[in-house]
Design a protein around this motif. Structure first.
Motif, PDB file in Angstrom:
ATOM      1  N   PHE A   1      -3.847  -0.413  -6.982  1.00 54.53           N
ATOM      2  CA  PHE A   1      -3.962   1.046  -7.030  1.00 54.53           C
ATOM      3  C   PHE A   1      -4.468   1.529  -8.383  1.00 54.53           C
ATOM      4  CE2 PHE A   1      -2.445   5.352  -7.657  1.00 54.53           C
ATOM      5  CZ  PHE A   1      -2.682   5.948  -6.439  1.00 54.53           C
TER       6      PHE A   1
ATOM      7  N   ARG B   1     -10.459   1.792   4.636  1.00 49.24           N
ATOM      8  CA  ARG B   1     -10.857   1.131   3.400  1.00 49.24           C
ATOM      9  C   ARG B   1     -11.930   1.986   2.727  1.00 49.24           C
ATOM     10  NH1 ARG B   1     -13.757  -4.835   3.240  1.00 49.24           N
ATOM     11  NH2 ARG B   1     -14.116  -4.941   1.005  1.00 49.24           N
TER      12      ARG B   1
ATOM     13  N   ASN C   1       0.826  -1.201   0.000  1.00 48.52           N
ATOM     14  CA  ASN C   1       0.000   0.000   0.000  1.00 48.52           C
ATOM     15  C   ASN C   1       0.866   1.259   0.000  1.00 48.52           C
ATOM     16  OD1 ASN C   1      -2.477  -1.435   0.092  1.00 48.52           O
ATOM     17  ND2 ASN C   1      -2.085  -1.861   2.264  1.00 48.52           N
ATOM     18  N   ASP C   2       0.244   2.379  -0.293  1.00 43.92           N
ATOM     19  CA  ASP C   2       0.947   3.671  -0.426  1.00 43.92           C
ATOM     20  C   ASP C   2       1.814   4.018   0.787  1.00 43.92           C
ATOM     21  OD1 ASP C   2      -1.357   3.531  -1.980  1.00 43.92           O
ATOM     22  OD2 ASP C   2      -1.742   5.677  -1.913  1.00 43.92           O
TER      23      ASP C   2
ATOM     24  N   THR D   1     -10.348  -0.083  -2.102  1.00 45.91           N
ATOM     25  CA  THR D   1      -8.912   0.104  -1.826  1.00 45.91           C
ATOM     26  C   THR D   1      -8.293  -1.096  -1.113  1.00 45.91           C
ATOM     27  OG1 THR D   1      -9.387   1.244   0.252  1.00 45.91           O
ATOM     28  CG2 THR D   1      -9.097   2.618  -1.719  1.00 45.91           C
TER      29      THR D   1
ATOM     30  N   ARG E   1      -8.820   7.646   0.182  1.00 47.80           N
ATOM     31  CA  ARG E   1      -8.155   6.964   1.301  1.00 47.80           C
ATOM     32  C   ARG E   1      -6.964   7.778   1.795  1.00 47.80           C
ATOM     33  NH1 ARG E   1      -5.099   1.155   0.875  1.00 47.80           N
ATOM     34  NH2 ARG E   1      -3.941   2.391  -0.641  1.00 47.80           N
ATOM     35  N   ARG E   2      -6.165   8.259   0.856  1.00 49.37           N
ATOM     36  CA  ARG E   2      -4.980   9.038   1.209  1.00 49.37           C
ATOM     37  C   ARG E   2      -5.385  10.301   1.969  1.00 49.37           C
ATOM     38  NH1 ARG E   2      -3.268  13.133  -1.573  1.00 49.37           N
ATOM     39  NH2 ARG E   2      -4.119  12.521  -3.585  1.00 49.37           N
TER      40      ARG E   2
ATOM     41  N   GLY F   1      -8.512  -1.016  -9.647  1.00 43.35           N
ATOM     42  CA  GLY F   1      -8.833   0.160  -8.839  1.00 43.35           C
ATOM     43  C   GLY F   1      -9.681   1.151  -9.621  1.00 43.35           C
TER      44      GLY F   1
ATOM     45  N   GLN G   1       2.142  -0.884  -9.111  1.00 37.46           N
ATOM     46  CA  GLN G   1       1.535  -1.562  -7.969  1.00 37.46           C
ATOM     47  C   GLN G   1       2.316  -2.841  -7.711  1.00 37.46           C
ATOM     48  OE1 GLN G   1      -1.351  -1.011  -5.763  1.00 37.46           O
ATOM     49  NE2 GLN G   1      -0.077  -2.563  -4.830  1.00 37.46           N
TER      50      GLN G   1
ATOM     51  N   PHE H   1      -8.780   5.697  -4.103  1.00 32.71           N
ATOM     52  CA  PHE H   1      -7.433   5.677  -3.500  1.00 32.71           C
ATOM     53  C   PHE H   1      -7.012   7.062  -3.016  1.00 32.71           C
ATOM     54  CE2 PHE H   1      -7.489   1.626  -5.559  1.00 32.71           C
ATOM     55  CZ  PHE H   1      -6.752   0.819  -4.711  1.00 32.71           C
ATOM     56  N   HIS H   2      -7.379   8.095  -3.765  1.00 34.84           N
ATOM     57  CA  HIS H   2      -7.078   9.453  -3.296  1.00 34.84           C
ATOM     58  C   HIS H   2      -7.872   9.757  -2.034  1.00 34.84           C
ATOM     59  CE1 HIS H   2      -4.757   9.910  -6.723  1.00 34.84           C
ATOM     60  NE2 HIS H   2      -5.530  10.636  -7.501  1.00 34.84           N
TER      61      HIS H   2
END
Lengths: 764, 764
Positions: free
Chosen positions: B530, B246, A481-482, B525, B231-232, B491, A604, B228-229
């Motif tokens: 990703f 998640r 993961n990131d 996620t 989540r970030r 994703g 990824q 995903f963004h």
């Protein structure tokens, strides 16, 4: 290799699902409900053997709230496929989904789906059936007698067994020349032992919930040990593409082999496909007793030839086992009594034969220990008989003959295993020595005392496997993961054993991260890679090996990126504590590598690795029981039980100890109390926890668990397995302790007070 | 390469989620409910600019059923992080989660979670607030004037913009020498255009449901384009490890750029973390209008120098845009008006400058077309002005100057793109030619007729990108199942666009299987690799490329197994229709390979591949509008709209056409009706579909879509993108058609009847 420098493996990490389990947020099948969900209930046979001559469901179907009533008339007579790891083919051993014949009390007749459980129950009572009652076989010794009623007289019941004799399976195998061996022996001991039907008694009964997802795919949330096998079986039984079926195992409350069976998933899915509604079925305890698996009862004859000095020269075992009315484990389980246990004492001449018969009793199947449990009772009871006959210390006799590092399991080869099963590790001798020390063997053995209550000491050894050699395999997927954490996907199935935790520990160790950096998702056929599931003590060794491989490949990929970032060769990098330090002095963190792969290389990182069991390296166990026997009542009390286990390296020490404690408790129940009792009509008399006596808190002795560490190179971080082997030793250790206390040998499990008293009286 | 021999790609496969969508089984955020779920509601500011001097929530908290009331006093003032693909850092442009200052009517003040929506609404009304009302800026031209009130006077509002002047972003960029260019020109045309605030109007409003899963991890089901963004951003805002969050995107009802914003997820998550309960928030339409994104309004000055023969020699564009009170798109979106559109006519001298200012109006952000829409209106309106001044056919002027295959986008380099943006494919000329043919350009242009209702023909061209070059990427994971089917994990985010279908088509084509053999799981996620998400016309090109790579690698792995099975080299195998035929005559099916990998080699085949956009190859579009203008009412009716698009190869022809039809409809609304109107107090006057006029069925002209096929080698099966480019052309095509009909040029969008009539009167 050793356990030095391990950070996460070999510690007692709390279970990753521990908080959810103790706070009640963990969801078991029965915790799921869905809008429009129906409740299913199965109508079962009241006769041990009968043909359905007429069945009328009109009144049942007319009950308001009833959405489906199905009998054999509504379904294609598709036979269940083989259990376990095999190509999707129908099993000649197993039932058809619903049949016009019933073969035991509890056999499936019809199934109802209704808006409430009460309506479903009401509808079941309105089904009108006429049976032609057939003569039944309730005794395994009568099954193959000429003129016995034929249980499987259906057309397609031909194949690898002899249905016309009610023979479900037969196997004869061996090596050397037993006749010659017995000739060379100074002493021959031969006995017949009887072992009983034991019930798994997982606290959670079987349950399944099936529904169609928004795209019309069939989803089954079910308490299974084998999600991928269940998917395969359902695809076959339902004649659906496998890709249209998803099997999810939520938290489950114990399996012990019972949850390898497909006892309800097929019917629940058929009901969902017919009604287009979610359908749930949860067995109550009585249904679980009747419709689930149980341990095969068996009559086992063992003949052993020894030299005067105690050297065993030949062993011959013959098993007559009862699989009940069906049973896909009819071959593999009863043969394991010899296959898994006779190698305990490597002998030049071995002969093994097994017959498994059908009876009109409930179905036997996988059960923790899988045949090795009864095999251990027989072999280890007889070892004490031999020691007595030779006037040797039973511990010395065992130490002299037992399997040791470097030995080869010759019976495995005779059973067809291709790769020689060499004991690369074997801690059995140390298990015996440390267990004897802990119980006080030399001080206490042979000193029953003079009171009414006698005291005795007994011991027994056992061995098992780590997955089925050449068959079991699993895979693991790791995703970076990131933020430098990882998602771990495994098909492996945590039954409450803690395997999710063990697999997280292995991943964390191999990746050099704390366990919190790993999120695990397990047991969902859509989302996780393949795994054969949780049986045959396979998860830590097989699936854990896959996790370790995936983690190692992931670390290699991470180091390649770090090399790129720091301008150094991967070989010039040092990885420690989530920091990669290059020889040129540059340092990047794991998180920086993750960000770099998201924002710079734009890749990824996801790795999948697979792993299999080549030789199923055995774990070993030795139990030492100290008992008190009341000579006036026959009551046996276990005072202390020491169990030393060589499971290789314990990935999680506390969980390993928990496995030992759970297994020996179940083993003590098997020794003293547990037995499914039937009347002469084939009716189960004790399908509940009031009448079926489990070993409980009041019965518990002082338990001591010793983990004897060996390092199995083929296992992840030196691990073998531990889930099954300790269940095998309590029964013979207690039988031997009873003998030590009162000089009476019991050949028949369970060793109830009544049997002890009867034996005492007989001796007098 | 061509589209010959394609089996699945370039067909009109029905949507893989189509049946679920039309039967209503598909689940949108609001279809999810959970036991114990709370309903959230946000209290927003009634003032365009004010400071909260006092806030009392005691009465609100005391309402039975209220579980949480949060204001800025309860939360750390963490600023939202940058949107889009960037390292997790706070954005100087964006809001703090809850602030003690409000900057537009609709800005967040407090949030409540209660057992019902009614209770939440009741509680909101009991919050007592005192505001210090501040002077507001409601006009973008006044924002940078000396003495203007400062909207972002907070301490940390320093960074890359000049908060003290309300300047949100500034960029000046170009190449060549425009002054020199203008000197060389025979004719210079210079105009100022105004474009309006447009609202996305996705039929589904924003919605989020957050809950803690059984392991205490935070799960958010949300209508986002960018899981995903999100989540970030949530990890940053909530100060939580990313691995504990998640984000799941369920089915969603349109995005159009609006669902790139994190308008509620942060608050819903905070409420869940505080109450430990599931919390749901669904915007009503008015909330969506106030609190979501909208298209940036702008004043755009364009100056173009041309030779007498129509050769364009220099272009200078300056943009003054309004981002509203916040806006992380303040730099990238308004600059796209030039960056994305000036390359349409390759010119030797180009200068571009953009200022984006803050005002006390709602927040502007991403919107389909992303700046190119307003840029196209400006450039393509002026092209017609130039043609008229030179007395040239506007079509000929465009054909002469327009970008062609092999040209390089020099502005891209000036903007810092590292890889030269070469037009490897460019179907723009063909788009114009075929569109002109279809509308009857030569016959109809310049013939307004004599009645009260005049008829006119107008055209416009545009271009866009395929993902953001050097930034956007996605990955795909393919898993082979036991039966030779595949699970595809992406994703990538299907907004209703059909991208799940397109990705399945690509996988099926590359794997040589029917689409039914692919199960897709997208936008989670936890479960998928990703992907930056769905924006910038990236999914087919970027994520589709990843799917193709993964499928090709999977096929290689499958052939390696088949080679093993058939005893041939992989190069001697022929794969067709799920059958692998070796030169030695042996043949194995894909299903047999799958079974072999499960039962023999014991390996889970799982492949992950990643893909990025290196040069963002442009799709091109040309629209031709035929309009009727009622000279008595000013009403404009679009009679016919032809749009020809070069999207490379259309993976799914019907879905591609659907994208064009949807985009031009939204583009026609932008041209004629849509505008968010504010009064002089900054109050939005039309936050509903009664007062905000969308282009609807009654307004629809005859639509014609022409797919002009080019084969973009860098895209999957020749694909570029299509989602955005057709929204750009209707407004200038209609403006040019209006001019053709009535000889009046409109510089101000939308071109309402009132404006047309006013302009007509002015001319007279």
């Amino acid at each position: 290799m050793s356990t030095k420098n391990l950070q996460v493996v070999n510690t007692s990490l709390p279970k990753v699902d521990g908080i959810s389990l103790v706070t009640g947020s963990a969801r078991y099948v029965d915790d799921f409900t869905m809008p429009g969900m129906l409740y299913a209930k199965i109508l079962t046979s009241p006769h041990p053997h009968a043909r359905i001559t007429s069945i009328n469901v009109e009144r049942a179907r007319a009950v308001p709230g009833v959405h489906a009533v199905l009998t054999y008339k509504d379904l294609k007579p598709i036979r269940h496929t083989k259990a376990g790891q095999s190509y999707p083919e129908p099993s000649p051993y197993d039932r058809v989904i619903l049949d016009n014949k019933v073969r035991f009390i509890g056999d499936r007749v019809a199934v109802v789906a209704a808006e409430t459980l009460r309506i479903a129950e009401e509808a079941l009572q309105l089904i009108e059936i006429e049976f032609e009652v057939l003569p039944a076989i309730l005794d395994l010794e009568k099954a193959m007698q000429p003129g016995a009623p034929i249980i499987h007289d259906e057309q397609d019941a031909s194949g690898i067994y002899d249905a016309s004799r009610n023979l479900a399976a037969h196997k004869a195998v061996g090596y050397g020349d037993v006749e010659q061996g017995f000739k060379e022996a100074d002493l021959i001991i031969e006995n017949t032992y009887h072992t009983q039907r034991q019930k798994h008694c997982a606290l959670e009964t079987h349950g399944s919930l099936a529904y169609l997802d928004e795209n019309g795919r069939l989803v089954v949330i079910t308490s299974t040990q084998v999600p991928f096998h269940t998917r395969r079986q359902l695809a076959y039984i339902l004649e659906m593409p496998m890709s249209q079926i998803r099997v999810i195992k939520p938290r489950i409350g114990g399996g012990f082999g019972n949850k390898q069976g497909t006892f309800m998933e097929d019917l629940v899915c058929v009901l969902t496909l017919r009604t287009r509604r979610p359908v749930k079925l949860i067995f109550n305890r009585a249904e679980e007793f009747h419709q689930g698996y149980m341990r095969h009862p068996a009559l086992i004859r063992l003949k052993t030839g020894v030299k005067k000095d105690g050297t065993i020269v030949a062993q011959q075992m013959s098993v007559l086992a009862d699989t009940g009315a069906y049973g896909d484990h009819a071959l593999t389980l009863p043969t394991s009594a010899g296959r898994k246990i006779l190698p305990l004492y490597p002998v030049d001449h071995v002969q093994f034969e097994c017959h498994t018969v059908y009876t009109n009793l409930p179905v036997c199947g996988a059960f923790r220990g899988y045949g090795a449990t009864k095999g251990t009772f027989v072999v280890e009871s007889q070892m004490d008989e031999i020691a007595r006959a030779l006037n040797m210390d039973p511990l010395e006799l065992r130490l002299k003959n037992c399997i040791k590092q470097g030995n080869v399991d010759r019976l495995a080869a005779a059973f067809g295993e291709k790769i020689p099963r060499v004991m690369h590790t074997c801690g059995l001798t140390e298990c015996m020595q440390r267990g004897a020390e802990a119980i006080g063997w030399r001080e206490k053995h042979g000193k029953p005392g003079n009171g009414v209550v006698k005291r005795g000491i007994g011991m027994a050894c056992s061995m098992q496997g780590s997955g089925i050699a050449g068959v079991d395999w699993g895979a693991a997927t790791l995703k970076l993961n990131d933020d430098g954490t990882f998602s771990l996907f495994v098909g492996a199935t945590d039954l409450g054993t803690g395997s999710d935790t063990v697999l997280v520990q292995i991943a964390a160790e191999a990746l050099g991260v704390p366990p919190e950096a790993i999120s695990i998702l397990s047991s969902d056929t859509d989302l996780t890679p393949f795994d054969v599931g949780a049986y045959a003590s396979s998860t830590t060794y097989v699936s854990g090996g896959a996790v370790k491989k995936a983690a190692e490949q992931m670390l290699t990929a991470i180091l390649a990126i770090a090399a790129n970032m720091s301008g150094e060769e991967p070989t010039n990098l040092n990885y420690h504590n989530r920091q990669i330090i290059a020889q040129n002095g540059k340092s990047v963190s794991l998180r920086e590598v993750a960000l770099y792969s998201v924002y710079e290389t734009k890749e990824q990182l996801t790795i999948t690795a697979s792993n299999t069991s080549h030789i199923s390296p055995p774990p070993f166990a030795a139990s030492f029981a100290e008992v008190e026997v009341d000579t006036e009542t026959g009551q046996v009390k276990v005072v202390k039980l020491v169990t030393a286990v060589d499971c290789g390296v314990a990935i999680n020490r506390q969980l390993a100890e928990g496995q030992v404690e759970g297994a020996v408790t179940q083993g003590m129940g098997y020794a003293l109390f547990e037995e499914m009792a039937f009347d002469d009509q084939g009716r189960l008399l004790n399908p509940n926890f009031a009448d079926y006596k489990l070993f409980n808190a009041f019965d518990m002795p002082q338990l001591e668990t010793i983990l004897v560490e060996t390092y199995e190179e083929s296992g992840p971080y030196g691990a073998k397995s531990i889930g099954e082997v300790p269940i095998n030793t309590p029964a013979p250790a207690i039988a031997n302790a009873i003998y030590d206390a009162i000089g009476v040998r019991l050949f028949d499990l369970p060793m109830t007070a009544e049997k002890v008293l009867t034996a005492l009286k007989k001796r007098k």
